[in-house]
Design a protein around this motif. Structure first.
Motif, PDB file in Angstrom:
ATOM      1  N   SER A 243       2.625   1.416  -0.192  1.00  0.00           N
ATOM      2  CA  SER A 243       1.640   0.535   0.426  1.00  0.00           C
ATOM      3  C   SER A 243       0.277   1.202   0.382  1.00  0.00           C
ATOM      4  CB  SER A 243       2.046   0.232   1.876  1.00  0.00           C
ATOM      5  OG  SER A 243       1.004  -0.418   2.579  1.00  0.00           O
ATOM      6  N   GLN A 244      -0.775   0.393   0.194  1.00  0.00           N
ATOM      7  CA  GLN A 244      -2.132   0.913   0.227  1.00  0.00           C
ATOM      8  C   GLN A 244      -2.760   0.800   1.607  1.00  0.00           C
ATOM      9  OE1 GLN A 244      -3.870   2.367  -2.268  1.00  0.00           O
ATOM     10  NE2 GLN A 244      -2.234   2.186  -3.790  1.00  0.00           N
ATOM     11  N   ASP A 245      -2.387  -0.246   2.355  1.00  0.00           N
ATOM     12  CA  ASP A 245      -2.967  -0.482   3.668  1.00  0.00           C
ATOM     13  C   ASP A 245      -1.903  -1.017   4.611  1.00  0.00           C
ATOM     14  OD1 ASP A 245      -4.689  -0.745   5.776  1.00  0.00           O
ATOM     15  OD2 ASP A 245      -5.673  -2.566   5.026  1.00  0.00           O
TER      16      ASP A 245
ATOM     17  N   LYS B 104       5.308   8.157  -5.066  1.00  0.00           N
ATOM     18  CA  LYS B 104       5.220   6.709  -5.285  1.00  0.00           C
ATOM     19  C   LYS B 104       4.489   6.059  -4.115  1.00  0.00           C
ATOM     20  CE  LYS B 104       8.116   2.553  -5.614  1.00  0.00           C
ATOM     21  NZ  LYS B 104       9.511   2.035  -5.580  1.00  0.00           N
ATOM     22  N   TRP B 105       3.429   5.326  -4.422  1.00  0.00           N
ATOM     23  CA  TRP B 105       2.713   4.577  -3.394  1.00  0.00           C
ATOM     24  C   TRP B 105       3.503   3.305  -3.090  1.00  0.00           C
ATOM     25  CZ3 TRP B 105      -1.979   5.304  -0.729  1.00  0.00           C
ATOM     26  CH2 TRP B 105      -2.642   6.500  -1.034  1.00  0.00           C
TER      27      TRP B 105
ATOM     28  N   ILE C 113       3.326   6.698   1.225  1.00  0.00           N
ATOM     29  CA  ILE C 113       3.710   7.350  -0.028  1.00  0.00           C
ATOM     30  C   ILE C 113       5.108   7.933   0.129  1.00  0.00           C
ATOM     31  CG2 ILE C 113       3.118   9.153  -1.697  1.00  0.00           C
ATOM     32  CD1 ILE C 113       0.438   8.126   0.715  1.00  0.00           C
TER      33      ILE C 113
ATOM     34  N   PRO D  62      -1.647   3.261   4.177  1.00  0.00           N
ATOM     35  CA  PRO D  62      -1.132   4.071   3.080  1.00  0.00           C
ATOM     36  C   PRO D  62       0.260   4.610   3.397  1.00  0.00           C
ATOM     37  CG  PRO D  62      -2.757   5.299   4.334  1.00  0.00           C
ATOM     38  CD  PRO D  62      -2.774   3.901   4.875  1.00  0.00           C
TER      39      PRO D  62
ATOM     40  N   LYS E  24      -4.319   9.236   8.150  1.00  0.00           N
ATOM     41  CA  LYS E  24      -5.625   8.700   8.505  1.00  0.00           C
ATOM     42  C   LYS E  24      -6.612   9.853   8.508  1.00  0.00           C
ATOM     43  CE  LYS E  24      -4.505   4.696  11.438  1.00  0.00           C
ATOM     44  NZ  LYS E  24      -4.701   4.094  12.796  1.00  0.00           N
TER      45      LYS E  24
ATOM     46  N   THR F  57       2.366   8.947   5.752  1.00  0.00           N
ATOM     47  CA  THR F  57       1.137   8.177   5.851  1.00  0.00           C
ATOM     48  C   THR F  57       0.049   9.080   6.409  1.00  0.00           C
ATOM     49  OG1 THR F  57       0.157   6.103   6.675  1.00  0.00           O
ATOM     50  CG2 THR F  57       1.593   7.330   8.179  1.00  0.00           C
TER      51      THR F  57
END
Length: 257
Positions: free
Chosen positions: A190-192, A187-188, A196, A194, A243, A241
């Motif tokens: 947050s996108q920014d 489940k996401w 999950i 990220p 990067k 998360t």
């Protein structure tokens, strides 16, 4: 697995505790779940600020923009032998991406954890909770093997207490190998940045006996119900998360420490 780069007790007090622990009859310390059923522990809360200082150096010749550093946190629930505990949160960091030949690559970063008290302490009785000298805690440590593409990783479990030798450990020789199975879709949150969340479990692993515990080795294994080939469970609700390496500072905090 997928290609990866990881890679005193006292005298009379100990004898007295060993004798007590060896004769105690344990009751009510185990909570064994049915095979194939994932226990849903409280979900780990994603950190508001994620630290990427443990991101490992990349292999030679790879594209930093296609490699990402992942940091995930979880507070697993562990049933091993006769004992069930909610482990203190752990954090694992690793990197993954395509190698120059197109195959999947991974590089281990680091793991951080802290001890969790085992109810009942050395004796498995109320006395073990009341008397600090009889305290017993467990702390997971990285076991040297991981494949996060397939959900495999290994852990050792250090046993800690005033009367427990420093090298006392479950999986000291061969670590405990976990093969996590997803309990449902990711489940996401947050996108920014990220973030999950996912849930997973393993109810098929074997738990070895504790080793290097001096005179307490036998009593501790009886106390904990080890070794245990069946009835073990790791439930793993986590968030992570990431990067890509082209988003990370050229010099990581770990390199400059």
């Amino acid at each position: 697995m997928t290609k990866s780069t990881a890679v005193r007790p006292g005298h009379s007090p100990v004898r007295r505790v060993a004798a007590v622990a060896g004769t105690v009859v344990l009751a009510g310390t185990a909570a064994v779940c049915a095979p194939g059923v994932a226990y849903s522990a409280p979900r780990a809360t994603a950190p508001s600020v994620t630290d990427f200082r443990d991101c490992p150096p990349l292999p030679e010749g790879v594209n930093p923009g296609r490699w990402r550093c992942e940091v995930h946190t979880a507070a697993p629930r562990l049933t091993m032998g006769k004992v069930t505990v909610n482990l203190a949160p752990i954090t694992m960091t690793h990197a993954e991406g395509p190698l120059p030949d197109g195959s999947k690559g991974q590089v281990w970063g680091a793991m951080h954890s802290s001890p969790t008290a085992i109810p009942g302490g050395l004796t498995g009785t109320p006395a073990g909770d009341r008397a600090a000298v009889l305290g017993l805690a467990i702390q997971p440590e990285y076991g040297g093997r991981s494949d996060f593409y397939t959900g495999q990783f290994s852990l050792r479990f250090r046993l800690l207490g005033p009367l427990v030798p420093h090298d006392c450990m479950i999986g000291a020789g061969d670590p405990v190998d976990f093969q996590l199975k997803r309990s449902g879709p990711s489940k996401w949150v947050s996108q920014d940045p990220p973030v999950i969340e996912f849930s997973a479990y393993d109810d098929t692993f074997s738990a070895p006996a504790a080793e290097h515990c001096g005179p307490l080795t036998g009593p501790l294994n009886r106390r904990l119900g080890l070794p245990a080939a069946q009835g073990n469970l790791m439930s793993y609700d986590a968030s992570y998360t990431f990067k890509t390496y082209d988003q990370l500072p050229t010099t990581s905090p770990r390199d400059s420490a």
